[in-house]
Write a protein that holds these residues in place. Structure first.
Motif, mmCIF file in Angstrom:
data_model
loop_
_atom_site.group_PDB
_atom_site.id
_atom_site.type_symbol
_atom_site.label_atom_id
_atom_site.label_comp_id
_atom_site.label_asym_id
_atom_site.label_seq_id
_atom_site.Cartn_x
_atom_site.Cartn_y
_atom_site.Cartn_z
ATOM 1 N N MET A 1 114.293 7.991 130.734
ATOM 2 C CA MET A 1 113.100 7.546 130.133
ATOM 3 C C MET A 1 111.966 8.870 129.979
ATOM 4 S SD MET A 1 112.697 3.512 131.485
ATOM 5 C CE MET A 1 112.763 4.230 133.246
ATOM 6 N N GLN A 2 111.382 8.687 128.917
ATOM 7 C CA GLN A 2 110.338 9.873 128.986
ATOM 8 C C GLN A 2 108.837 9.319 129.353
ATOM 9 O OE1 GLN A 2 110.270 10.670 124.434
ATOM 10 N NE2 GLN A 2 108.630 11.918 124.994
ATOM 11 N N LYS A 3 108.193 10.303 129.948
ATOM 12 C CA LYS A 3 106.707 9.863 130.507
ATOM 13 C C LYS A 3 105.931 9.775 129.377
ATOM 14 C CE LYS A 3 107.313 11.535 135.059
ATOM 15 N NZ LYS A 3 107.059 12.741 136.214
ATOM 16 N N LYS A 4 104.958 9.061 129.338
ATOM 17 C CA LYS A 4 104.164 8.688 128.115
ATOM 18 C C LYS A 4 102.785 8.751 128.397
ATOM 19 C CE LYS A 4 107.814 6.817 125.922
ATOM 20 N NZ LYS A 4 108.815 5.588 125.966
ATOM 21 N N VAL A 5 102.331 9.158 129.672
ATOM 22 C CA VAL A 5 100.960 8.987 130.208
ATOM 23 C C VAL A 5 100.076 9.959 129.540
ATOM 24 C CG1 VAL A 5 99.321 8.793 132.281
ATOM 25 C CG2 VAL A 5 101.555 8.001 132.201
ATOM 26 N N MET A 6 98.869 9.457 128.970
ATOM 27 C CA MET A 6 97.903 10.347 128.333
ATOM 28 C C MET A 6 96.524 9.825 128.388
ATOM 29 S SD MET A 6 98.905 10.294 124.163
ATOM 30 C CE MET A 6 100.557 10.224 124.250
ATOM 31 N N ASN A 7 95.618 10.662 128.261
ATOM 32 C CA ASN A 7 94.363 10.303 128.293
ATOM 33 C C ASN A 7 93.643 9.513 126.944
ATOM 34 O OD1 ASN A 7 93.063 12.012 126.274
ATOM 35 N ND2 ASN A 7 92.923 13.636 127.898
ATOM 36 N N LEU A 8 92.640 8.764 127.277
ATOM 37 C CA LEU A 8 92.392 7.999 125.981
ATOM 38 C C LEU A 8 92.073 8.609 124.549
ATOM 39 C CD1 LEU A 8 91.263 5.361 125.092
ATOM 40 C CD2 LEU A 8 88.981 5.873 125.914
ATOM 41 N N ALA A 11 95.343 9.599 123.020
ATOM 42 C CA ALA A 11 96.245 8.574 122.495
ATOM 43 C C ALA A 11 95.495 7.966 121.378
ATOM 44 C CB ALA A 11 96.104 7.291 123.568
ATOM 45 N N LEU A 14 96.418 9.666 117.924
ATOM 46 C CA LEU A 14 97.656 9.307 117.464
ATOM 47 C C LEU A 14 97.425 8.540 116.095
ATOM 48 C CD1 LEU A 14 99.775 8.009 120.186
ATOM 49 C CD2 LEU A 14 100.158 10.448 119.208
ATOM 50 N N ILE A 15 96.018 7.869 116.033
ATOM 51 C CA ILE A 15 95.830 7.000 114.760
ATOM 52 C C ILE A 15 95.335 7.749 113.563
ATOM 53 C CG2 ILE A 15 94.621 4.897 113.957
ATOM 54 C CD1 ILE A 15 96.759 4.251 116.195
ATOM 55 N N PRO A 32 92.182 -5.118 123.453
ATOM 56 C CA PRO A 32 92.323 -3.519 123.749
ATOM 57 C C PRO A 32 90.832 -2.783 123.308
ATOM 58 C CG PRO A 32 93.441 -3.818 121.929
ATOM 59 C CD PRO A 32 93.036 -5.128 122.369
ATOM 60 N N VAL A 34 88.184 -0.967 125.074
ATOM 61 C CA VAL A 34 87.750 0.284 124.915
ATOM 62 C C VAL A 34 88.378 1.271 124.080
ATOM 63 C CG1 VAL A 34 87.460 2.147 126.468
ATOM 64 C CG2 VAL A 34 87.009 -0.294 127.460
ATOM 65 N N PHE A 35 89.786 1.100 124.113
ATOM 66 C CA PHE A 35 90.751 1.784 123.075
ATOM 67 C C PHE A 35 90.153 1.507 121.722
ATOM 68 C CE2 PHE A 35 93.918 2.981 120.143
ATOM 69 C CZ PHE A 35 94.803 4.080 120.835
#
Lengths: 102, 154
Positions: A1-8, A11, A14-15, A32, A34-35
């Motif tokens: 499994m790959q780590k996917k933690v990132m800051n706001l 993330a 990506l859009i 969601p 705040v995102f």
């Protein structure tokens, strides 16, 4: 499994313009928020949004003029909070095309 | 879809609905277009660093959105250990391979509710949002809300 933690900010980065987003939650529950507030700050264009009962998170992106199409069964805030003002404004001004599904 | 018969949506929204022949019975059925988002964007109560996640309380259509979308972005109240998720595997309804990003964001649903953690809508936050949209200061509202949340005080 790959780590996917990132800051706001990373993330949200990506859009891209024109993408199609499914927004979680229901009405004013477990959005969601705040995102989507962060997305709304980025000057994105021509996004499409879908959810069965869209609420605050979707409305924030609409209020920022970043949305061209919405797919929904319901779109609003419910109870004392009433209609979703960003979505309503966008539709009334002809900037957002609403597509009501089942 | 049988539930659409009788609805004007069939003729008014050709972008979503078409009447086609049922290849099995030869009768007519209403076909509904499949929507395939680029990303599902969800706020959850618990996720591990790989993107395995658990939603507590109602999941609405969130699980379906993860399956329909190309990838999912999660904001989570808390990043938890994979071992803690393993204690109740059936409740881990979002698997890591669907997920592109995990952002730890306590209070990330506010001013909306988040089951079991904050169960009532924040009236001040909602009124401020509505006033900002009407007053043309929505960007200031967003900036404040994001800054407060990132500082951990959402």
């Amino acid at each position: 499994m790959q780590k996917k933690v990132m800051n706001l900010k990373d993330a949200a980065g990506l859009i891209k313009d024109g993408q199609f987003l499914g927004i979680g939650g229901n009405g004013l529950h477990r959005n969601p928020s705040v995102f989507c507030f962060e997305l709304a700050r980025r000057g994105l264009k021509d996004l499409k949004l879908v959810a069965a009962a869209q609420g605050l998170a979707s409305d924030a992106i609409c209020a920022a003029d970043s949305v061209k199409e919405i797919y929904f069964g319901f779109f609003g805030f419910e109870n004392e909070y009433g209609l979703a003002p960003g979505m309503r404004k966008g539709c009334q001004e002809g900037k957002i095309k609403p597509l009501e599904g089942p | 879809m049988a539930g659409l018969w009788g609805s004007q949506q069939i003729t008014q929204i050709p972008e979503l609905f078409r009447v086609v022949e049922d290849p099995f019975s030869g009768g007519k059925v209403v076909a509904v277009k499949a929507l395939r988002p680029d990303y599902a964007i969800l706020h959850v109560q618990e996720a591990d660093e790989f993107g395995n996640a658990r939603i507590s309380g109602p999941d609405y259509q969130d699980i379906l959105l993860t399956r329909a979308s190309n990838k999912t972005i999660l904001t989570t109240e808390k990043i938890v250990s994979t071992d803690s998720l393993k204690k109740d595997l059936k409740s881990v309804t979002i698997p890591h391979f669907l997920v592109a990003a995990v952002v730890e964001l306590p209070g990330g649903a506010k001013p909306c509710t988040c089951f079991d953690l904050y169960d009532t809508v924040d009236p001040a936050g909602m009124k401020a949002y509505q006033a900002a949209v009407k007053g043309g200061t929505v960007q200031e509202y967003m900036a404040n809300a994001v800054d407060n949340a990132v500082k951990g005080g959402a």
